[in-house]
Design an enzyme around this catalytic site. Structure first.
Site, PDB file in Angstrom:
ATOM      1  CG  ASP A   4      28.213  26.974   5.707  1.00 46.32           C
ATOM      2  OD1 ASP A   4      27.595  26.590   4.696  1.00 46.32           O
ATOM      3  OD2 ASP A   4      27.652  27.207   6.794  1.00 46.32           O
ATOM      4  CG  ASP A 188      24.428  25.416   2.259  1.00 51.42           C
ATOM      5  OD1 ASP A 188      25.580  25.820   2.533  1.00 51.42           O
ATOM      6  OD2 ASP A 188      23.612  25.039   3.129  1.00 51.42           O
TER       7      ASP A 188
END
Length: 322
Positions: A4, A188
């Site tokens: 992440d 992201d």
């Protein structure tokens, strides 16, 4: 583990969780590791944009990930996780790859995994080669020339917020002219869709017959058989294109589908999530900081049918002959 780039905590499901929250997961057991030691007084608690969260205590331990060893990594052992994580039995924790400003450890922030290992890498970078409807890869410490074509275009990153924040100079829908617009966005891997301003969405979906911004669906939907135009973002001096097929994210009803690009209205920033990331080979260089983008290589998969016929499946993606 979920990689992440939108968070900075390395956390895992652990034996400290109640069974109601840990069933179906592989658990970290600090007492079974000869390298572990409890970081006395250190705790962590993280909440994500989708409302999920986790919290717990922190150990120092030896972590090996894809052949890369962190000899003394802060491992955040969960003592509580939200139901969204409990039900996701394909995921036993997160590797936060954003900048350390987002780390939630208290009273002292702890190094991210990349911070721990970067000095041992051949190059202080990692690269993502994610793919649409197929497994992708991450490489730590090197840039794999077999996974991209042409040159890598680099652009500066602002890390003041802790995110991988870049600015695109504009966009183009299909074969249309580039519209100049400053689009400050975070990149992201922890966000699935692309989130952009409403003027861009209106320009895009106006070219999709039957599309509508549905309050019931919570975003743009369209007939599943609609032809979707490509969307290109100007980053640096080049345009990087997301194929229109990627924007068909998922079915919504029997004959309508939900868009992979939705409104960033109400968000603190625009987001280039996985729908975009899967269309590019990306180099993440936190020490500069900067990001590099290149067109992904194509890969060819040769299938041998039961009757002996050779079928060549040529797709946009990464890697060599499979």
């Amino acid at each position: 583990m979920d990689f992440d780039t939108g968070s900075s905590d390395f956390w895992v499901f652990s034996t400290l969780l109640p069974s109601s929250e840990s069933a179906g997961h592989t658990l970290y057991n600090a007492s079974a590791s000869k390298h572990s030691s409890l970081e006395s007084g250190e705790t962590w608690s993280i909440n994500y944009g989708d409302g999920s969260g986790a919290s717990g205590v922190i150990y120092s331990d030896r972590v090996v990930l894809a052949g890369v060893t962190a000899t003394s990594q802060a491992v955040e052992a969960a003592t509580s996780v939200s139901s969204a994580f409990t039900s996701d039995t394909q995921n036993d924790g997160l590797v936060g790859l954003a900048f350390d400003g987002l780390n939630t450890a208290s009273p002292s922030k702890v190094p991210t995994f990349f911070q721990t290992v970067q000095k041992s890498l051949f190059e202080p970078v990692f690269a993502s080669a994610l793919r649409h409807n197929a497994a992708g890869t991450y490489d730590f410490g090197w840039i794999d020339p077999s996974k991209y074509t042409g040159k890598i275009t680099y652009t500066p990153v602002s890390n003041s917020s802790g995110y991988w924040e870049i600015t695109a100079n504009g966009y183009a829908v299909g074969s249309g002219a580039t519209v100049s617009e400053s689009l400050t966005s975070i990149v992201d891997t922890g966000t699935t869709l692309i989130y952009m301003p409403d003027d861009l969405l209106n320009a895009y979906y106006s070219q999709v017959n039957g599309s509508s911004d549905s309050s019931d669906a919570g975003g743009w939907i369209f007939p599943c058989d609609a032809t979707l135009p490509d969307i290109s973002f100007e980053i640096g001096s080049k345009e990087f294109t997301v194929p229109g097929s990627y924007i068909n994210y998922s079915p919504y009803t029997d004959d309508t589908c939900y868009g992979g690009m939705q409104s960033s209205d109400g968000f603190p920033f625009n987001v280039l999530g996985d729908v975009f990331i899967k269309s590019q080979y990306i180099v993440w260089a936190p020490t500069v900081p900067q990001m590099g983008f290149a067109a992904p290589s194509r890969w060819t998969k040769i299938l041998l049918a039961a009757d002996g016929v050779v079928v060549v499946d040529d797709e946009e993606g990464y890697g060599s002959l499979m």
